[in-house]
Scaffold this motif. Structure first.
Motif, mmCIF file in Angstrom:
data_model
loop_
_atom_site.group_PDB
_atom_site.id
_atom_site.type_symbol
_atom_site.label_atom_id
_atom_site.label_comp_id
_atom_site.label_asym_id
_atom_site.label_seq_id
_atom_site.Cartn_x
_atom_site.Cartn_y
_atom_site.Cartn_z
ATOM 1 N N GLY A 51 -35.649 -41.902 -36.047
ATOM 2 C CA GLY A 51 -35.225 -40.919 -37.040
ATOM 3 C C GLY A 51 -34.566 -41.586 -38.223
ATOM 4 O O GLY A 51 -34.752 -42.777 -38.475
ATOM 5 N N ASN A 52 -33.778 -40.830 -38.938
ATOM 6 C CA ASN A 52 -33.108 -41.340 -40.124
ATOM 7 C C ASN A 52 -32.211 -42.521 -39.767
ATOM 8 O O ASN A 52 -31.362 -42.432 -38.882
ATOM 9 N N LEU A 53 -32.401 -43.646 -40.457
ATOM 10 C CA LEU A 53 -31.707 -44.875 -40.113
ATOM 11 C C LEU A 53 -30.196 -44.760 -40.293
ATOM 12 O O LEU A 53 -29.424 -45.245 -39.455
ATOM 13 N N ALA A 54 -29.753 -44.116 -41.362
ATOM 14 C CA ALA A 54 -28.316 -43.973 -41.590
ATOM 15 C C ALA A 54 -27.667 -43.165 -40.464
ATOM 16 O O ALA A 54 -26.557 -43.475 -40.018
ATOM 17 N N THR A 55 -28.369 -42.140 -39.992
ATOM 18 C CA THR A 55 -27.840 -41.313 -38.907
ATOM 19 C C THR A 55 -27.746 -42.102 -37.612
ATOM 20 O O THR A 55 -26.714 -42.099 -36.934
ATOM 21 N N THR A 56 -28.817 -42.794 -37.259
ATOM 22 C CA THR A 56 -28.805 -43.530 -35.994
ATOM 23 C C THR A 56 -27.804 -44.677 -36.029
ATOM 24 O O THR A 56 -27.116 -44.933 -35.027
ATOM 25 N N GLN A 57 -27.679 -45.356 -37.175
ATOM 26 C CA GLN A 57 -26.706 -46.443 -37.263
ATOM 27 C C GLN A 57 -25.281 -45.919 -37.158
ATOM 28 O O GLN A 57 -24.414 -46.568 -36.551
ATOM 29 N N ALA A 58 -25.033 -44.740 -37.713
ATOM 30 C CA ALA A 58 -23.705 -44.143 -37.618
ATOM 31 C C ALA A 58 -23.353 -43.820 -36.167
ATOM 32 O O ALA A 58 -22.227 -44.059 -35.714
ATOM 33 N N VAL A 59 -24.326 -43.279 -35.427
ATOM 34 C CA VAL A 59 -24.093 -42.946 -34.020
ATOM 35 C C VAL A 59 -23.842 -44.211 -33.205
ATOM 36 O O VAL A 59 -22.901 -44.272 -32.406
ATOM 37 N N ILE A 60 -24.678 -45.220 -33.392
ATOM 38 C CA ILE A 60 -24.522 -46.459 -32.630
ATOM 39 C C ILE A 60 -23.180 -47.126 -32.954
ATOM 40 O O ILE A 60 -22.482 -47.625 -32.063
ATOM 41 N N SER A 61 -22.795 -47.139 -34.220
ATOM 42 C CA SER A 61 -21.517 -47.737 -34.606
ATOM 43 C C SER A 61 -20.353 -47.010 -33.956
ATOM 44 O O SER A 61 -19.385 -47.638 -33.498
ATOM 45 N N LYS A 62 -20.427 -45.689 -33.903
ATOM 46 C CA LYS A 62 -19.361 -44.901 -33.282
ATOM 47 C C LYS A 62 -19.302 -45.167 -31.778
ATOM 48 O O LYS A 62 -18.219 -45.298 -31.197
ATOM 49 N N LEU A 63 -20.459 -45.252 -31.133
ATOM 50 C CA LEU A 63 -20.489 -45.569 -29.701
ATOM 51 C C LEU A 63 -19.875 -46.943 -29.442
ATOM 52 O O LEU A 63 -19.129 -47.138 -28.472
ATOM 53 N N GLU A 64 -20.198 -47.894 -30.320
ATOM 54 C CA GLU A 64 -19.642 -49.242 -30.184
ATOM 55 C C GLU A 64 -18.124 -49.225 -30.345
ATOM 56 O O GLU A 64 -17.395 -49.889 -29.592
ATOM 57 N N GLU A 65 -17.634 -48.457 -31.318
ATOM 58 C CA GLU A 65 -16.192 -48.359 -31.525
ATOM 59 C C GLU A 65 -15.498 -47.794 -30.293
ATOM 60 O O GLU A 65 -14.412 -48.247 -29.915
ATOM 61 N N ARG A 66 -16.140 -46.811 -29.670
ATOM 62 C CA ARG A 66 -15.513 -46.175 -28.511
ATOM 63 C C ARG A 66 -15.459 -47.097 -27.301
ATOM 64 O O ARG A 66 -14.621 -46.909 -26.418
#
Length: 246
Positions: A51-66
Motif C-alpha cells: 500500500g501507500n509507502l508513507a503509511t506503511t513506514q509510519a506503522v512500522i516505525s511506530k511498532l519499532e518504537e513500541r
C-alpha cells in the motif's frame, strides 16, 4: 505496486516479498517490505506491507518504537501474550494511521495499506494473519492457508494448484519462487530483489533469511525451467480442430 505472500505449513511459516515501489515508469525505488522482531528462544514476529509507502513506514516505525519504549496503553510486539493480541494492536495502529493520514490530506483512498502478520510465541502454534486498513483482520485456516497482498492475481493460480500443508519448507520456497516469477513476468510494478524468510515450527527465530536478486542462480534456473516446462505441457494438450471435432 507490491507482491507479498505468506503461507502456513505443518512445519512452520514461509514468507516472501518483493521490494519495488514506484510512482510511474521513470520513478522506481527499492524499499524493504518485510520486517522482523524476535526474542531468541521465545518468539518471532514478522510483518509484510503493501500500500501507500508513507503509511506503511509510519506503522512500522511506530511498532519499532513500541518495542523499545512501550506506551502505557499499548503492548509491545515483544511482550504481547498471544499472536492474536499482536494482530489486534497492529490493526488498531494501522487504522489510526490511515485515518490520520487521510484526514490530514483530505482524501479517503490514497493512503490505505494492508499487512500480513506471521509468527510464533513459545507454547503456542505458528499463526498467520491478514490485517486490513480498517483495522480488522482474519487468520489463516485450513480453508485459507496462505495470504497474498498487493498484485496477487498473477501468482495465485500456481499457489492454488501446488500448495500442500504437508510440503517441505524447501518445496514451499520453490512454489513461492514460481509464483513470484509469474508475477514479475506479468507486471512491471513488482520487482526484485525478493526477501525470503523461513520460520520453522518451535525455532522461535529465523530458520533461513535471504535476499534474492536478479542474478540468483537458483531463481534464474526456476524461471527458465518453469517456462520451458509450461511450453512442453502446452504442446502435449489435445489439438483443436476447426472441422467441428475440437
Amino acid at each position: 505496486m507490491t507482491y507479498c505472500c505468506g503461507m502456513v505449513l505443518d512445519k512452520g511459516l514461509v514468507l516472501m516479498s518483493d521490494t519495488r515501489t514506484n510512482s510511474g515508469v521513470d520513478n522506481v525505488s527499492v524499499f524493504r517490505k518485510m520486517f522482523t522482531w524476535e526474542v531468541p528462544g521465545e518468539r518471532i514476529i514478522s510483518v509484510m506491507t503493501a500500500g501507500n509507502l508513507a503509511t506503511t513506514q509510519a506503522v512500522i516505525s511506530k511498532l519499532e518504537e513500541r518495542t523499545k519504549a512501550p506506551e502505557d496503553r499499548h503492548v509491545s510486539l515483544l511482550e504481547a501474550p498471544t499472536m492474536f493480541q499482536v494482530a489486534t494492536e497492529m490493526g488498531q495502529l494501522l487504522r489510526e494511521t490511515v485515518r490520520k493520514t487521510q484526514s490530514e490530506n483530505n482524501t479517503k483512498s490514497r493512503f490505505t495499506a494492508s499487512m500480513i502478520l506471521a509468527g510464533q510465541i513459545k507454547g503456542m502454534e505458528p499463526r498467520l494473519f491478514m490485517v486490513y486498513p480498517e483495522g480488522n483482520f482474519i487468520e489463516a485456516s485450513s480453508d485459507t492457508p496462505f495470504f497474498q497482498i498487493g498484485e496477487t492475481k498473477y501468482g495465485r493460480p500456481i499457489l492454488i494448484r501446488g500448495y500442500d500443508r504437508a510440503m517441505t519448507m524447501e518445496d514451499a520456497v520453490k512454489l513461492l519462487m514460481v509464483s513470484f516469477d509469474s508475477t514479475l513476468k506479468a507486471n512491471l510494478s513488482v520487482g526484485m530483489p525478493l526477501d525470503l524468510l523461513v520460520i520453522e515450527r518451535d525455532a522461535f527465530g529465523k530458520s533461513h533469511e535471504q535476499r534474492i536478486d536478479s542474478h540468483n542462480p537458483y531463481f534464474t534456473a526456476i524461471s527458465d525451467v518453469w517456462g520451458e516446462k509450461l511450453r512442453d505441457a502446452f504442446h502435449t494438450l489435445p489439438d483443436f480442430s476447426f472441422d467441428g471435432s475440437g
